[in-house]
Motif scaffolding. Structure first.
Motif, short mmCIF file in Angstrom:
data_model
loop_
_atom_site.label_atom_id
_atom_site.label_comp_id
_atom_site.label_asym_id
_atom_site.label_seq_id
_atom_site.Cartn_x
_atom_site.Cartn_y
_atom_site.Cartn_z
N LEU A 146 -17.32 2.21 -3.87
CA LEU A 146 -16.79 3.16 -3.19
C LEU A 146 -15.86 2.78 -1.76
O LEU A 146 -14.78 3.21 -1.46
N LYS A 147 -16.65 1.80 -1.31
CA LYS A 147 -16.02 1.04 -0.22
C LYS A 147 -14.93 0.45 -0.38
O LYS A 147 -13.74 0.46 0.38
N ILE A 148 -14.74 -0.24 -1.52
CA ILE A 148 -13.61 -0.99 -1.98
C ILE A 148 -12.60 0.05 -2.36
O ILE A 148 -11.45 -0.36 -2.24
N ILE A 149 -12.88 1.08 -3.01
CA ILE A 149 -11.87 2.04 -3.25
C ILE A 149 -11.11 2.62 -2.01
O ILE A 149 -10.09 2.50 -1.99
N ASP A 150 -11.99 2.76 -1.02
CA ASP A 150 -11.45 3.38 0.34
C ASP A 150 -10.60 2.15 0.98
O ASP A 150 -9.57 2.56 1.49
N ILE A 151 -10.98 0.86 0.78
CA ILE A 151 -10.16 -0.23 1.28
C ILE A 151 -8.80 -0.16 0.72
O ILE A 151 -7.66 -0.18 1.46
N TYR A 152 -8.78 0.07 -0.64
CA TYR A 152 -7.20 0.08 -1.25
C TYR A 152 -6.50 1.27 -0.93
O TYR A 152 -5.37 1.14 -0.86
N GLU A 153 -7.10 2.50 -0.73
CA GLU A 153 -6.39 3.41 -0.26
C GLU A 153 -5.90 3.56 0.93
O GLU A 153 -4.87 4.29 1.21
N LYS A 154 -6.41 2.96 1.99
CA LYS A 154 -6.14 2.77 3.19
C LYS A 154 -5.31 1.24 3.40
O LYS A 154 -4.97 1.01 4.67
N SER A 155 -5.30 0.72 2.26
CA SER A 155 -4.50 -0.56 2.55
C SER A 155 -5.23 -1.61 3.45
O SER A 155 -4.22 -2.45 4.09
N ASN A 156 -6.23 -1.52 3.69
CA ASN A 156 -6.98 -2.37 4.61
C ASN A 156 -7.89 -3.60 4.00
O ASN A 156 -8.79 -4.08 3.94
N TRP A 157 -6.74 -4.21 3.27
CA TRP A 157 -7.22 -5.32 2.54
C TRP A 157 -8.27 -6.60 3.04
O TRP A 157 -8.88 -7.15 2.43
N GLY A 211 0.82 -1.20 0.09
CA GLY A 211 0.07 0.06 0.15
C GLY A 211 1.04 1.37 0.04
O GLY A 211 1.93 1.16 0.24
N ARG A 212 0.33 2.45 -0.50
CA ARG A 212 1.09 3.55 -0.33
C ARG A 212 0.29 4.57 0.45
O ARG A 212 -1.06 4.79 -0.07
#
Length: 397
Positions: A355-366, A7-8
């Motif tokens: 939108l939730k999945i996008i948020d998951i990837y932005e926060k590296s909360n896989w 993640g970044r």
């Protein structure tokens, strides 16, 4: 190890421009770093080799967390001092060996960053060497933060730079600015307050390309659509125009808006827009994030069995941040299907899942992807492609 992902998180400078990325190493099955120093080191090595450091950071510096054993095993030997900042975790027990290796790091040109900093006498030697000290705004008080800055600057290292991390609200950001922090990091920077007073500005080449295409004998409407979709400002303007009293259409895609307006009206709109935007500036990290979201949303169609143009959903998910206005107020003024508007506001339903999945990837909360029965490593490749596509747009501006 083959499923390890990276993640970044952006780090911004004083002018809120992108300075660097902190790389976050996670297992898709567990949101925490995997157990074992050697395993963690392998994740770092394999991730950098398979994904490519330049793909992750777009040639910006990378902050990488190092534990005590990773420092003592000199994992940094495989990395470039020109692009890597060695972030020493707060869990590192500072001894003579650590001090000795950190001096070696400095001599090789590496920058040293102290993570989640809390002052202790045992850290004094590291403080004197540090290039950047990260102050945790979530788990400390304003009084302690102020005292820490004053102590270090006055007694131990007047040249060190300070990074305000875990900035999550407007008051924390204002404090960081008041005390002259050099860098900022936190989830707050995708929220509206950060862009207060900014206008939605276009890419200069976008409207030039559109005008050129419209003046051809047989305009390529796919090319026109592509140029408009790559620009949040133009997308917003077009949808608002089509939604005005003169047209009153309820549309769901840029292509529909282009067809409704037709060549002549598109020419007038593009020309007017070019004059209004003559002083446009290059977009910042917020626009880049909007583009990444848009391309990633587009890729999620096949995974979620959604037969809609999701590009616009991803692109407009940060429109409130651009206009610094209430999202519901903005959406009431533009032409967009009600299902899209409801998803942007409530984050509910199948479109809300996007939108939730996008948020998951932005926060590296896989780990949270288990809720959607999706494989993290497959979506991770889509997310990387979205980053690459967004970067391509920036390269031509």
């Amino acid at each position: 190890m083959k499923n390890a992902m990276v993640g970044r998180q952006p780090i911004l400078d004083k002018n809120e421009n992108l300075f660097a990325y902190e790389l976050l190493f996670r297992s898709p099955d567990d949101n925490r770093i995997t157990d074992g120093e050697k395993a963690t080191a392998e994740v770092i090595i394999n991730s950098l080799e398979s994904i490519g450091l330049s793909n992750l950071t777009q040639n910006k510096p990378a902050f990488i967390n190092f534990t005590s054993k990773m420092i003592k095993n000199k994992i940094f030997d495989i990395l470039s001092s020109e692009s890597i900042y060695i972030e020493i975790l707060e869990t590192v027990e500072v001894d003579k060996k650590i001090i000795e290796i950190c001096k070696e790091l400095k001599s090789e040109g590496f920058k040293i960053v102290l993570d989640d900093f809390e002052f202790e006498d045992s850290l004094i030697e590291l403080i004197k060497m540090a290039d950047i000290i990260k102050i945790d705004f979530l788990n400390s008080t304003k009084k302690v933060r102020k005292a820490t800055l004053n102590l270090i600057k006055s007694k131990y290292n007047q040249n060190v730079k300070f990074l305000a991390e875990k900035i999550e609200d407007y008051s924390q950001f204002q404090e960081a600015k008041e005390f002259n922090y050099d860098y900022y990091q936190g989830f707050y920077f995708t929220k509206p307050d950060i862009v207060s007073g900014k206008k939605v500005e276009p890419f200069r080449l976008s409207y030039v390309n559109i005008l050129e295409e419209l003046n051809k004998e047989n305009p390529n409407f796919r090319e026109i659509e592509k140029n408009i979709k790559q620009d949040l400002s133009m997308s917003y303007s077009l949808l608002r125009l089509v939604n005005s009293a003169a047209y009153g259409y309820d549309i769901n895609s840029i292509r529909q808006g282009i067809v409704i307006l037709g060549v002549d009206k598109l020419k007038k709109w593009s020309l007017l827009y070019s004059f209004k935007s003559i002083n446009s500036s290059k977009p910042d990290i917020l626009l880049k994030t909007s583009l990444i979201r848009a391309y990633f949303a587009e890729s999620l169609k096949k995974h979620l069995n959604i037969d809609e143009d999701l590009f616009i959903l991803g692109m407009f998910s940060l429109i409130d941040a651009y206009l610094d206005r209430n999202l519901e107020e903005i959406l009431s003024q533009i032409s967009m299907k009600e299902e899209f508007k409801e998803a942007l506001i409530s984050k509910e339903g199948k479109l809300g899942d996007v939108l939730k999945i996008i948020d998951i990837y932005e926060k590296s909360n896989w780990k949270s992807l288990k809720e959607f029965s999706l494989k993290p490593e497959i979506l991770f490749n889509d997310y990387l492609k979205a980053i690459e596509k967004a970067e391509e747009i920036f390269e031509i501006t």
